[in-house]
Write a protein that holds these residues in place. Sequence first.
Motif, PDB file in Angstrom:
ATOM      1  N   ASP A  89     -11.052-110.951 -63.808  1.00  0.00           N
ATOM      2  CA  ASP A  89      -9.628-111.559 -62.932  1.00  0.00           C
ATOM      3  C   ASP A  89      -8.577-111.686 -64.005  1.00  0.00           C
ATOM      4  O   ASP A  89      -8.741-112.616 -64.904  1.00  0.00           O
ATOM      5  CB  ASP A  89      -9.705-112.734 -62.005  1.00  0.00           C
ATOM      6  CG  ASP A  89      -8.634-112.853 -61.291  1.00  0.00           C
ATOM      7  OD1 ASP A  89      -8.635-112.441 -60.192  1.00  0.00           O
ATOM      8  OD2 ASP A  89      -7.911-113.817 -61.725  1.00  0.00           O
ATOM      9  N   ALA A 272     -10.177-113.620 -53.056  1.00  0.00           N
ATOM     10  CA  ALA A 272      -8.883-113.928 -53.480  1.00  0.00           C
ATOM     11  C   ALA A 272      -8.887-115.620 -52.954  1.00  0.00           C
ATOM     12  O   ALA A 272      -8.220-116.487 -53.830  1.00  0.00           O
ATOM     13  CB  ALA A 272      -7.838-113.103 -52.970  1.00  0.00           C
ATOM     14  N   GLU A 276      -8.103-118.458 -55.910  1.00  0.00           N
ATOM     15  CA  GLU A 276      -6.739-119.181 -55.700  1.00  0.00           C
ATOM     16  C   GLU A 276      -7.196-120.534 -55.385  1.00  0.00           C
ATOM     17  O   GLU A 276      -6.483-121.551 -55.896  1.00  0.00           O
ATOM     18  CB  GLU A 276      -5.946-118.546 -54.387  1.00  0.00           C
ATOM     19  CG  GLU A 276      -5.357-117.413 -54.842  1.00  0.00           C
ATOM     20  CD  GLU A 276      -4.876-116.561 -53.493  1.00  0.00           C
ATOM     21  OE1 GLU A 276      -4.681-117.109 -52.648  1.00  0.00           O
ATOM     22  OE2 GLU A 276      -4.559-115.457 -53.859  1.00  0.00           O
TER      23      GLU A 276
END
Length: 288
Positions: A89, A272, A276
């Motif tokens: 990532d 995601a 996050e």
Amino acid sequence: MKRIKKRYLFAVLLISYLLFNYSCLSMRSSKKETRALFLKENVAYQDTTLQIEDKELHYIQTGNDKAPTLVFIHGSPGSWNAYQSYLTDSVLLKKYRMIALDRPGFGYSDFRKSMGLKPQAQLLNKLLTRLDNGAPYTLIGHSYGGPLIVQMAIEQPNLYTHLAILAGALDPSAEKKERWRYPIGVFPLKYLVPGALKPSNEELIMLKKDLKTLKEDLHMLSQHVLIIHGAKDKLVPYSNVAFMEKEFTDVSSLKVLTLEDQNHFFVWEREAFVKENIDAWLKKTETP
């Protein structure tokens, strides 16, 4: 002569079965596949196996060598590649050093040789002590990796600052008996269980007892803790969340995120969201 031929055929079929299942159900990436993955993503990585006591422990590392470290611990069965998309990532690479382990018995860490919860924790603590770069450690564990990182943090409280428990199986009363596991966990049947399923079956047989022992020490957990769990998880029931909220009495902070529409596999289906929220939580709870 016919008996000899039948015995020979049986032996060939048995060996072929074992070899086929050993390779197909190893649940690990080959060195070639690993190189291809990181080459495709244009990400530098380290592929390392270290000797800790009499055990071989394998891990993949990416990111900034001097930054705070995210340590990813897979479930049962599994290997480091469960987190391959986390390791590549672009946001995480800039902010963290990332280490994804093959737990003992899986991947390239003493493959097929199982261990209980506490000896695994002690072994991995020795590995991470050796890899300590002086920056904070965050442990991230999915499923079986949940109780494992809790055990690790209790055993070595000064090494870790944060724990992210993803669909963690902590409540011994929520563990199903699954009596079918026991017959295939004994000699000689255990040697016919293919690939990574053998150590997985063996450690899951031990898990309920291990969790009862761990429960007695949960009041000693002192780190910042993030729990993410799917409300529709049928493998690790959501009731584990209430258990952790009750038993984690002395943690620095506790945050719970519930995914109402998700099952056990939100780590990948809601990737995601997980990335996050872990990043934001670390930022909010970091020491000034």
